[in-house]
Design an enzyme around this catalytic site. Structure first.
Site, PDB file in Angstrom:
ATOM      1  N   LYS A  55      34.370  28.831  49.037  1.00 13.85           N
ATOM      2  CA  LYS A  55      34.930  27.877  48.088  1.00 13.85           C
ATOM      3  C   LYS A  55      34.849  26.437  48.631  1.00 13.85           C
ATOM      4  O   LYS A  55      34.582  26.226  49.811  1.00 13.85           O
ATOM      5  CB  LYS A  55      36.385  28.262  47.781  1.00 13.85           C
TER       6      LYS A  55
HETATM    7  C1  LIG Z   1      36.749  33.332  44.451  1.00 15.38           C
HETATM    8  C2  LIG Z   1      37.381  33.551  43.129  1.00 15.38           C
HETATM    9  C3  LIG Z   1      38.548  34.302  42.955  1.00 15.38           C
HETATM   10  C4  LIG Z   1      39.162  35.134  44.031  1.00 15.38           C
HETATM   11  O1  LIG Z   1      39.407  34.525  45.228  1.00 15.38           O
HETATM   12  P1  LIG Z   1      39.388  35.346  46.593  1.00 15.38           P
HETATM   13  O2  LIG Z   1      40.068  34.371  47.512  1.00 15.38           O
HETATM   14  O3  LIG Z   1      37.968  35.593  46.992  1.00 15.38           O
HETATM   15  O4  LIG Z   1      40.180  36.570  46.402  1.00 15.38           O
HETATM   16  C5  LIG Z   1      39.096  34.373  41.697  1.00 15.38           C
HETATM   17  N1  LIG Z   1      38.555  33.754  40.658  1.00 15.38           N
HETATM   18  C6  LIG Z   1      37.433  33.028  40.778  1.00 15.38           C
HETATM   19  C7  LIG Z   1      36.868  32.344  39.586  1.00 15.38           C
HETATM   20  C8  LIG Z   1      36.788  32.929  42.005  1.00 15.38           C
HETATM   21  O5  LIG Z   1      35.645  32.261  42.096  1.00 15.38           O
END
Ligand SMILES: *Cc1c(COP(=O)(O)O)cnc(C)c1O
Length: 397
Positions: free
Chosen positions: A186
Site C-alpha cells: 500500500k
Molecule cells: C489491501 C486491501 C484490503 C485489505 O488490507 P490487508 O491489510 O491486506 O488485509 C482491503 N481492501 C482493499 C481495497 C485493499 O486494497
C-alpha cells in the site's frame, strides 16, 4: 503506490526505539517503555492527517473492516452492499461476522454505482461499503444521501486511496467509518497493519475493546480489566506501528511523487483519441496510485494489455481476468466453498452468484487497464515509460 520503495533512516530509527525498549506490545508494560507508545502515536498522527476524532489501529486492513462492521453492530444475517470490483477482503470481512455480502455493479468510476446500490437495498441492509479502488473514490454525496434516506451506515474502504480527498475532506473521513490498510504494497506501509477511523465515539470504543479480547483498557493492570462483551485479537504490534510512524510523516511526499508520475503518464495517453479515463466524481482528488483508462472494447483492451506485457511494461493490470479483484474469478464465494460449515444465516442469505447478472460491471471492467504508479521512478524514467506505453497502445489499435 508502495511505500516500501522508499524505506530509510526514519523507519529504522523508529523500529530501533522499540527494540531498545524491548516492549513490542502496544498495551501495558508502562515502566519499561521509555515513553514509547508507537501504536498510540500513529493513531494520533492519522487522526490529525485524516481530520477525525478517533482512530484505532489493528493488524491489517481486513481486520479493520471486520472490526469496523462489528463495532457498528453489524452481525449475523445483516446485509452489506459492496462492489463487484474490489479485493476479496471486502466479502471476507463481511462473512467473518456472519453478515451477507451483497454484490452490486460498478460504473465508470470503477466503484459502486449509486443507482445499483439503491436497487439492492432490502429490509436487511445495514451498511453500504464503497471501495475506493486504485486511487479514486466513489460518488460519496450520492451514496451518503442514499444512506441517510434509508438509515444505513456508510463504511469507506480507502485502503487503496489513502491521501485522496472528496470536497476537501480526506477519503475515509466522509462516511460513518473509514478503513485503511498498511500492508506491504500500500501507499504507506507497516509491513502488516490497518486502521479504522471514525467520529463516532461508540464505534471507536467498541473497536478498541473488540480487537483486544474485549479488554476495557481502563487502569494500568491488564489482568484486572473487565470484559463487557466477547472480543478477538486483531492487535497491531509496536514494531509494525513504528514503521507506520515514519511512513505517515512521508505520506504527502509520496502523494506528490505519485501525482507527478501519474501526470506524465496521463499526458502521453491523452494524445490517443481512442483512450478515455476513469471518471473521478466531482469534487474528488485522486491519490494517484494508479492510472486507470478505458479502451473502446474488450478485444482491443486484451490486445493492448498483452502488447504491454510483451513490451516489458510491468505493473499494468487487466482486472477483468484477475483472481483477487473481480467477482468473475471468485468461485470460492460463488460456490460457497468454506473450510467448514458456514452460519445458517449465510447459507440461507447469500445470493446465488452463479446466476447473477453483472454485465454492467463487465462493460466497464472488460475495457479497463490500470497502470500502477511507483514512487521510485525518476522523472526521466517515467517520461520514457510514458512514451513506450503510448507507442505500444498506438501500434495495437
Ligand atoms: C489491501 C486491501 C484490503 C485489505 O488490507 P490487508 O491489510 O491486506 O488485509 C482491503 N481492501 C482493499 C481495497 C485493499 O486494497
Amino acid at each position: 503506490m508502495p511505500g516500501f520503495e522508499l524505506f530509510g533512516e526514519e523507519e529504522r530509527a523508529q523500529v530501533q526505539e522499540v527494540l531498545d525498549s524491548g516492549v513490542l506490545m502496544r498495551y501495558g508494560f508502562d515502566g519499561m517503555r521509555n515513553g514509547h507508545w508507537k501504536a498510540r502515536e500513529l493513531e494520533i498522527a492519522i487522526a490529525e492527517r485524516m481530520q477525525v476524532n478517533r482512530v484505532h489501529l489493528v493488524s491489517s486492513g481486513t481486520a479493520a473492516l471486520t472490526v469496523a462492521l462489528i463495532s457498528a453492530g453489524v452481525g449475523a444475517g445483516d446485509e452489506v452492499i459492496m462492489p463487484t470490483f474490489t479485493f476479496v477482503a471486502s466479502f471476507e470481512s463481511i462473512l467473518a461476522i456472519g453478515a451477507i455480502p451483497i454484490l452490486v455493479d460498478v460504473d465508470d468510476t470503477l466503484t459502486l454505482n449509486p443507482k445499483a446500490v439503491e436497487n439492492a437495498i432490502t429490509a436487511k441492509t445495514k451498511v453500504v461499503m464503497p471501495v475506493h479502488m486504485c486511487g479514486s473514490m466513489a460518488d460519496l454525496n450520492a451514496l451518503k444521501s442514499i444512506c441517510n434516506k434509508h438509515g444505513l451506515l456508510l463504511l469507506e474502504d480507502a485502503c487503496q486511496a489513502i491521501g485522496g480527498s472528496y470536497e476537501g475532506k480526506p477519503l475515509g473521513s466522509i462516511g460513518d467509518m473509514g478503513c485503511f490498510s498498511f500492508d506491504y504494497v500500500k501507499t504507506i506501509t507497516c509491513g502488516e497493519g490497518g486502521a479504522m477511523i471514525t467520529n463516532n465515539k461508540d464505534f471507536y470504543e467498541n473497536a478498541h475493546k473488540y480487537s483486544d479480547h474485549g479488554h476495557d483498557h481502563l487502569g494500568n493492570d491488564r489482568g484486572a480489566e473487565t470484559h463487557l462483551f466477547l472480543g478477538y485479537n486483531f492487535r497491531i504490534s509496536e514494531l509494525n506501528a513504528a514503521v507506520g510512524c515514519a511512513q505517515i510523516q512521508r505520506l504527502d511526499e509520496f502523494l506528490s511523487i505519485q501525482e507527478r508520475n501519474y501526470t506524465i503518464l496521463r499526458r502521453a495517453l491523452e494524445e490517443i483519441p481512442q483512450i478515455t479515463f476513469r471518471r473521478v466524481p466531482e469534487g474528488g482528488v485522486e491519490n494517484y496510485s494508479f492510472l486507470n483508462f478505458f479502451l473502446p472494447n474488450e478485444a482491443l483492451t486484451r490486445k493492448v494489455h498483452k502488447a504491454l506485457l510483451e513490451a516489458g511494461i510491468d505493473a499494468c493490470f487487466y482486472w477483468y481476468d484477475n483472481n483477487w479483484h473481480y467477482y468473475r474469478k471468485w468461485e470460492h464465494l460463488i460456490q460457497k466453498k468454506a473450510l467448514a460449515k458456514l452460519p445458517e444465516e449465510v447459507i440461507n442469505g447469500l445470493p446465488d452468484y452463479s446466476k447473477a447478472d453483472f454485465s454492467v460491471s463487465d462493460q466497464w471492467m472488460g475495457r479497463t487497464i490500470s497502470c500502477l504508479v511507483k514512487l521510485s521512478w525518476s522523472q526521466g524514467y517515467v517520461q520514457k515509460r510514458a512514451q513506450k506505453i503510448k507507442e505500444v497502445v498506438l501500434a495495437s489499435l
